[in-house]
Design an enzyme around this catalytic site. Structure first.
Site, PDB file in Angstrom:
ATOM      1  CB  SER A 126      -6.323 -37.791 -45.315  1.00 55.22           C
ATOM      2  OG  SER A 126      -6.873 -37.698 -44.023  1.00 55.22           O
ATOM      3  CE1 TYR A 166      -3.775 -38.423 -37.551  1.00 58.80           C
ATOM      4  CE2 TYR A 166      -5.790 -38.271 -38.831  1.00 58.80           C
ATOM      5  CZ  TYR A 166      -4.642 -37.694 -38.335  1.00 58.80           C
ATOM      6  OH  TYR A 166      -4.365 -36.391 -38.624  1.00 58.80           O
ATOM      7  CB  THR A 210      -0.355 -38.995 -38.579  1.00 60.62           C
ATOM      8  OG1 THR A 210      -0.137 -38.892 -39.982  1.00 60.62           O
ATOM      9  CG2 THR A 210      -0.325 -37.609 -37.956  1.00 60.62           C
ATOM     10  CE  LYS A 228       1.957 -35.471 -42.053  1.00 62.39           C
ATOM     11  NZ  LYS A 228       0.828 -34.934 -41.283  1.00 62.39           N
ATOM     12  CG  HIS A 275      -1.093 -32.184 -37.806  1.00 63.21           C
ATOM     13  ND1 HIS A 275      -1.084 -33.548 -37.809  1.00 63.21           N
ATOM     14  CD2 HIS A 275      -2.326 -31.842 -38.264  1.00 63.21           C
ATOM     15  CE1 HIS A 275      -2.262 -34.008 -38.233  1.00 63.21           C
ATOM     16  NE2 HIS A 275      -3.035 -32.985 -38.519  1.00 63.21           N
TER      17      HIS A 275
END
Ligand SMILES: Cc1cc2nc3c(=O)[nH]c(=O)nc-3n(C[C@H](O)[C@H](O)[C@H](O)COP(=O)(O)O)c2cc1C
Length: 424
Positions: free
Chosen positions: A133, A157, A183, A298, A322
């Site tokens: 992540s 991100y 994402t 995503k 999510h």
């Protein structure tokens, strides 16, 4: 890859549980997903559990995710030899033991002090890819080091700083990540009722920003801002407590950090750079030009976006909402999947997450055209309950459940699962 043992992973796991109990072996985590969540709740702080378990608004999307899986029903075939089964799948040139990856989940320190590191070891132990992540609690380099040659991906991100984006991608490549997952559903934080009621956002306490504080570009941003004037006035007790927490979370010695403006500046900088609501399709070439790795998007749910992603040279999609954390009343992923699969016409692999709670869900997703699914909250609950061992057991349970469901439905391999294996 045929089963190395005559039993296959499903029967082997059953034997481990049933025969193991006769020998006095104790299981690390409950098998039942509801009991697993309950056990995790007992281990976590109220804030930690709310952050992980909670969703947006009335949490209707979370319920819809389950209802959509429920609406897809498996139609088994009989009298086919399923004594030897092959649950493995191919993804970007890798043969995976089953159609599972570990979803990128931020702030794992809320679940367990070893956080991402325990998950990395568990994933590597089971040969299941871990998606690091962008909001991890442990820098990707430390996790990669613990994983040997086991597969790992990086989730990005898209920051307001393109230099930071580039730096993160370069680091991901350097530590052996085999794909980048961008994402797209979190350019703003969702209206998370439970977190709002507890008035708790982990990032403000310096949690979940380890990929940033370990990044050379981000550290430069922090140093550039360190000369800016600090807030004036006497701090409250709560503010002091928060300061101690975020100072602890910052890399380096506590006594040095408490005198330094850097921990506070890092949080402020993080809030400024962490996501870019202005992101558009026009930004994607920037990433495409900076990595040779497969790039997946995503959070794609609309077939037109799916088609465009394939047209624009993206290498894969993750159909995801999510875990219902962003929009309340959103389309469930199992409901969105068929149209997305139809739109990309087999040009790129489609993965799915949100609400996957057992092997049958993976079977259904594959029948609707997905290549694999991402396990999210369940492994985090395994982590909370029993650290690395808990995550390993959750992964094993998913693999076993999938193998048995596949065999019982009359399929000897994951490749045989098709649209006619289910009705909706
Ligand atoms: C606590 C928590 C943190 C998450 N953090 C991230 C993240 O950092 N990046 C990301 O792309 N998705 C993140 N997700 C979403 C997951 O990748 C995944 O889409 C979601 O967990 C799937 O839903 P499920 O857990 O209900 O199956 C997070 C999910 C949870 C529960």
């Amino acid at each position: 890859m045929r089963d190395p043992t005559a039993l296959g992973v499903g029967r082997q796991r059953q034997a481990d549980v049933y025969v193991g109990a006769l020998r006095g072996a104790r299981r690390s985590v409950p098998v039942d997903p509801v009991k697993l969540e309950d056990a995790a709740q007992r281990k976590m702080s109220a804030e930690g559990f709310a952050y992980i378990a909670g969703g947006a608004g009335l949490e209707e999307t979370m319920r819809a995710n389950r209802a959509a899986f429920d609406a897809v029903r498996i139609v088994p075939r009989v009298l086919r030899d399923v004594s030897r089964r092959d649950p493995s799948v191919d993804l970007f040139g890798r043969r995976l033991p089953g159609p599972f990856l570990l979803a990128p989940v931020g702030v794992l320190e809320m679940a367990h002090p070893q956080a991402d590191l325990a998950v990395a070891k568990a994933a590597a132990g089971e040969g299941v890819p871990m998606i690091f992540s962008n909001q991890a609690s442990v820098p990707m380099e430390r996790c990669a080091e613990a994983m040997g040659s086991s597969p790992r991906w990086f989730q990005l991100y898209w920051s307001t700083s393109n230099d930071l984006v580039e730096s993160l991608v370069v680091r991901a490549e350097a530590c052996g990540c085999e794909a980048i997952v961008v994402t797209l559903d979190t350019t703003l934080l969702g209206w998370r009722t439970r977190d709002l009621d507890l008035a708790y956002l982990p990032f403000l306490r310096g949690k979940g920003i380890a990929q940033y504080t370990s990044d050379p570009v981000f550290r430069r941003l922090v140093e550039d801002a360190a000369g800016e004037p600090a807030e004036r006035g006497l701090p409250t007790l709560a503010a002091l407590r928060a300061l101690v927490q975020l100072t602890r979370a910052y890399p380096g010695r506590f006594l040095t950090n408490i005198r330094s403006p850097h921990p506070r500046t890092a949080v402020r900088r993080f809030l400024e750079v962490y996501s870019r609501p202005s992101l558009t399709w026009d930004d994607l070439p920037f990433l495409r030009e900076r990595t040779t790795l497969p790039v997946l998007l995503k959070g794609v749910l609309h077939p037109d976006d799916a088609r465009r992603a394939a047209d624009e040279g993206m290498d894969g999609l993750v159909v995801s909402n999510h875990g219902g954390r962003q929009i309340d009343g959103e389309i469930a992923t199992a409901a969105a999947l068929p149209a997305v699969v139809e739109a990309v016409q087999g040009r790129i692999p489609v993965l799915l997450d949100s609400g996957v709670r057992g092997g049958a869900d993976a079977f259904k997703a594959l029948a609707l055209g997905a290549t694999a699914v991402l396990i999210g909250r369940p492994y985090v609950y395994g982590l909370a309950v029993a650290g690395e061992r808990g995550v390993r057991d959750v992964i094993r349970n998913f693999l076993a459940d999938f193998d048995l469901t596949m065999g019982l439905a009359g399929h000897a391999s994951a490749e045989e699962i098709s649209r006619s294996s289910v009705v909706t």
